[in-house]
Design a protein around this motif. Structure first.
Motif, PDB file in Angstrom:
ATOM      1  N   VAL A  81       1.151  -1.306   0.121  1.00 27.89           N
ATOM      2  CA  VAL A  81      -0.294  -0.123   0.133  1.00 27.89           C
ATOM      3  C   VAL A  81       1.736   0.848   0.103  1.00 27.89           C
ATOM      4  CG1 VAL A  81      -1.464   0.830   1.025  1.00 27.89           C
ATOM      5  CG2 VAL A  81      -1.483  -1.449   0.797  1.00 27.89           C
ATOM      6  N   VAL A  82       0.391   1.870  -1.025  1.00 26.57           N
ATOM      7  CA  VAL A  82       1.830   3.418  -1.103  1.00 26.57           C
ATOM      8  C   VAL A  82       0.446   4.677  -1.387  1.00 26.57           C
ATOM      9  CG1 VAL A  82       3.472   4.754  -2.477  1.00 26.57           C
ATOM     10  CG2 VAL A  82       3.265   1.913  -2.317  1.00 26.57           C
ATOM     11  N   THR A  83       0.805   5.604  -0.730  1.00 29.04           N
ATOM     12  CA  THR A  83       0.289   7.287  -0.665  1.00 29.04           C
ATOM     13  C   THR A  83       0.292   7.112  -1.711  1.00 29.04           C
ATOM     14  OG1 THR A  83       2.362   7.775   0.637  1.00 29.04           O
ATOM     15  CG2 THR A  83       0.776   6.724   1.884  1.00 29.04           C
ATOM     16  N   ALA A  84       0.055   8.585  -1.687  1.00 28.71           N
ATOM     17  CA  ALA A  84       0.049   9.441  -3.482  1.00 28.71           C
ATOM     18  C   ALA A  84       1.360   9.924  -3.910  1.00 28.71           C
ATOM     19  CB  ALA A  84      -1.111  10.427  -3.514  1.00 28.71           C
ATOM     20  N   THR A  88       5.323   3.891   1.272  1.00 29.53           N
ATOM     21  CA  THR A  88       5.179   2.528   1.893  1.00 29.53           C
ATOM     22  C   THR A  88       4.613   2.709   3.230  1.00 29.53           C
ATOM     23  OG1 THR A  88       6.901   1.849   0.326  1.00 29.53           O
ATOM     24  CG2 THR A  88       5.232  -0.096   1.832  1.00 29.53           C
ATOM     25  N   ILE A 104       0.958  -3.015  -6.177  1.00 25.73           N
ATOM     26  CA  ILE A 104       0.792  -1.946  -5.652  1.00 25.73           C
ATOM     27  C   ILE A 104      -0.650  -1.149  -5.426  1.00 25.73           C
ATOM     28  CG2 ILE A 104       0.878   0.648  -5.161  1.00 25.73           C
ATOM     29  CD1 ILE A 104       4.334  -0.070  -4.693  1.00 25.73           C
ATOM     30  N   PRO A 106      -2.833   1.779  -4.322  1.00 30.15           N
ATOM     31  CA  PRO A 106      -2.804   3.550  -3.726  1.00 30.15           C
ATOM     32  C   PRO A 106      -3.664   3.023  -2.775  1.00 30.15           C
ATOM     33  CG  PRO A 106      -4.481   2.959  -6.088  1.00 30.15           C
ATOM     34  CD  PRO A 106      -3.786   1.703  -5.269  1.00 30.15           C
ATOM     35  N   ASP A 108      -6.586   4.201   0.165  1.00 30.70           N
ATOM     36  CA  ASP A 108      -7.701   5.336  -0.271  1.00 30.70           C
ATOM     37  C   ASP A 108      -7.250   6.046   1.148  1.00 30.70           C
ATOM     38  OD1 ASP A 108      -8.256   3.920   2.753  1.00 30.70           O
ATOM     39  OD2 ASP A 108      -8.911   2.032   1.826  1.00 30.70           O
TER      40      ASP A 108
END
Length: 303
Positions: A81-84, A88, A104, A106, A108
């Motif tokens: 899970v990776v932020t904008a 990570t 990946i 994204p 939420d």
């Protein structure tokens, strides 16, 4: 699948709260952050930490939605899970290091990094906001109005004239009132005193702290063993309605919040009629003079 919560220690970006405790021990909804994260992992179907095999590695400075945790549990290959902005938050696999070939997901809207103190307020809002019913073990006097949901612990006394609006948690052995106003998603720890003509809104008040009289505390985090002198006001709103900012390690950071008060470390004492600008922070053992206006962070005790 089992889960591992990766300890991140006491990040300086969460000072003054992490001056005296690890991030994992910072309270949200009256329980340590790490406990809240583990309960969320269990709700998503994860087991306890395991030494080997495919696991979820969740950073201790990350908050994930239950839906995203369930998606990770269902993944058939290593997934992160990776932020904008590329951070990570969690990943599945057999090792703590992220695989270079990981798929990946994204983050939420309900999943985010816990980078700054105000991120704990966001988690507190989620957890307290999820309360579905009252659980009152406290002694409640006549002429107390509960217009919402109240969870209050053993040994706590709620005195006449107290008005509770929204969802509020109060710990054990507290004295609440008389004639005070608790509202928003507020969590008050054990052995606290919220007294005459005090309003607490959408805040975290840690254990053994006192706001005894004539004070306002909105959208704030107050450490342990803090004492508000009478008339202390923690402002939380800008005249232009814009986002508040706060200095983090010398840089101005947009909090993303239209309502944000103060963050106080442990053992802070304010003098009577202290006024605190929104977004300002007070380090452990700092004190203010009577009538002081706090326009900038205070890091030096008695300075």
């Amino acid at each position: 699948m089992n889960a591992v919560l990766v300890d991140v220690g006491a990040p300086a970006t969460c000072h003054p709260l992490t001056c005296t405790r690890n991030l994992a021990d910072c309270p949200v909804a009256n329980r340590p952050l790490a406990e809240a994260q583990r309960q969320r992992l269990q709700a998503a179907g994860f087991g306890n930490d395991a030494a080997t095999g495919a696991r979820l590695f969740l950073r201790g400075d990350a908050w994930l939605s239950v839906a995203l945790l369930q998606a990770l549990r269902s993944s058939q290959s290593p997934t992160a899970v990776v932020t904008a902005d590329g951070q990570t938050l969690a990943h599945t696999g057999t090792a703590p290091d992220v695989s270079p070939t990981v798929a990946i997901l994204p983050a939420d809207a309900e999943s985010f990094a816990i980078r700054f103190p105000w991120d704990l307020l966001r988690i507190n809002e989620i957890l307290v906001g999820a309360l579905a019913e009252s659980r009152i073990e406290a002694q409640v006097s006549a002429n107390v109005i509960i217009d919402g949901i109240l969870v209050a612990g053993v040994g706590t006394r709620i005195l006449p004239g107290v008005y509770v609006e929204g969802k509020v948690i109060v710990g054990r052995n507290c004295k609440i009132g008389p004639n005070c106003y608790l509202r928003g998603s507020t969590a008050i720890g054990d052995d606290c005193h919220i007294g005459q003509a005090v309003e607490v809104k959408n805040s975290i008040i840690m254990s053994r702290s006192a706001l005894p009289h004539l004070s306002y505390c909105g959208d704030s985090i107050i450490g342990e063993r803090v004492n508000f002198g009478a008339g202390t006001i923690a402002a939380n709103f800008r005249h232009d309605g814009g986002h508040h900012w706060s200095r983090i390690r010398g840089e101005v950071v947009d909090t993303g919040r239209r309502k944000f008060g103060t963050v106080m470390g442990d053992h802070v004492h304010t003098g009577i009629n202290t006024s605190i600008y929104p977004g300002r922070k007070l380090w452990p053992h700092v004190s203010t003079l009577p009538g002081e206006v706090v326009q900038a962070d205070k890091e030096t005790p008695h300075g």
